[in-house]
Design a protein around this motif. Sequence first.
Motif, mmCIF file in Angstrom:
data_model
loop_
_atom_site.group_PDB
_atom_site.id
_atom_site.type_symbol
_atom_site.label_atom_id
_atom_site.label_comp_id
_atom_site.label_asym_id
_atom_site.label_seq_id
_atom_site.Cartn_x
_atom_site.Cartn_y
_atom_site.Cartn_z
ATOM 1 N N GLY A 21 29.758 56.393 39.371
ATOM 2 C CA GLY A 21 30.922 57.115 38.871
ATOM 3 C C GLY A 21 32.204 56.723 39.570
ATOM 4 N N HIS A 41 33.362 53.275 38.453
ATOM 5 C CA HIS A 41 33.955 53.348 37.109
ATOM 6 C C HIS A 41 35.357 53.952 37.176
ATOM 7 N N ALA A 42 35.508 55.046 37.910
ATOM 8 C CA ALA A 42 36.820 55.697 38.016
ATOM 9 C C ALA A 42 37.839 54.766 38.675
ATOM 10 N N VAL A 78 39.008 52.122 36.231
ATOM 11 C CA VAL A 78 39.928 52.683 35.239
ATOM 12 C C VAL A 78 41.316 52.860 35.852
ATOM 13 N N HIS A 79 41.380 53.433 37.051
ATOM 14 C CA HIS A 79 42.678 53.650 37.690
ATOM 15 C C HIS A 79 43.357 52.332 38.047
ATOM 16 N N ARG A 117 44.996 51.005 35.110
ATOM 17 C CA ARG A 117 46.193 51.779 34.768
ATOM 18 C C ARG A 117 47.347 51.510 35.737
ATOM 19 N N ASP A 160 35.137 65.157 37.841
ATOM 20 C CA ASP A 160 36.012 64.267 37.075
ATOM 21 C C ASP A 160 35.186 63.634 35.949
ATOM 22 N N LEU A 202 35.550 60.933 34.424
ATOM 23 C CA LEU A 202 35.324 59.503 34.652
ATOM 24 C C LEU A 202 34.084 59.282 35.514
ATOM 25 N N GLU A 219 30.950 59.907 33.381
ATOM 26 C CA GLU A 219 30.726 58.786 32.475
ATOM 27 C C GLU A 219 30.024 57.640 33.203
ATOM 28 N N GLY A 220 30.459 57.382 34.433
ATOM 29 C CA GLY A 220 29.820 56.328 35.216
ATOM 30 C C GLY A 220 28.398 56.681 35.607
#
Length: 310
Positions: A39, A42-43, A46-47, A50, A131, A133, A136-137
């Motif tokens: 997790g 993955h988070a 993503v960050h 971004r 979270d 995210l 999801e992970g």
Amino acid sequence: MPIHLHTPLVESDPFSHPGQRVWLKLEALQPSGSFKLRGVGHACEVHAARGARRLLSSSGGNAGLAVAYAGRRLGLPVLVVVPESTREWPKSLMRRQGAEVVVHGKSWMEANEHLTALRQPMDAFIHPFDDPLLWEGHASMIAEAATQGPRPDAVVLSVGGGGLMCGVLQGMHAVGWQDVPLVAVETLGAHSLNAAVDAGQLVTLEAITSVATSLGARRVCERAFEWTKQHEVIATTVTDDEAVRACLDIADEHRIVVEPACGAAVAAAVQRRVPALQGASNVLVILCGGVATTYGDLQALAAARQEEAI
């Protein structure tokens, strides 16, 4: 390439018996030593996509180490603020990954408040368990398990803040295991989910008194509690002694060292006190791992518990 590894699913002869096979999903083999990397990795990805320039964590344990590892893989600096109670071993592991480790406050809450004060506009804070995210992970471990072994009759895991539980349930529903019961295990003294289920609402424990400090969330996340109303979740507890003994058994039988937080799930699976486990032909146990406890620590904990019992 994802930051986490695909981990083996192994059939555990020592923990099985003639009428039931126990399968271990070996998340302790992740590079950071625990499932958290799924997790967290993955988070962090993503960050980073971004535009984050730095990754922040306020966990003195497995989540902090996972952020440190993910930051090194992504080429991003990492700041981890830990409370004074954090042991030297996990701090050294974070520094080994290149993270800046700051010690502040007597509790996680004080450490987290200090981290918040240090946060810059381009920083990304990675929560240790609450979270989407992360969930999801974490769900990816169930997608893997569904291709590696039989469909389980029950899934067993440990619960701290509830992040693993949320991710595993999300994954179970994604692969069609909606009817498979989840046995959610805590140690007495770190039983915030169990207390919430009994009360019918979220409960904040007055203190964490268990040696399984990685389960030490005084209040489970709201989404984890919501899942108990949407899926067959059986909240149960084991003692610290049972969790530590299970850790020693895991080390002896499978040559893997895990924290008492992880041993709790194995203890519950092997004891089979929960009715959902008594008639199950195949049981999937998430061996979530943990790096804050060494084998020597486990031996010392077991010895100390024995002395207290005398």
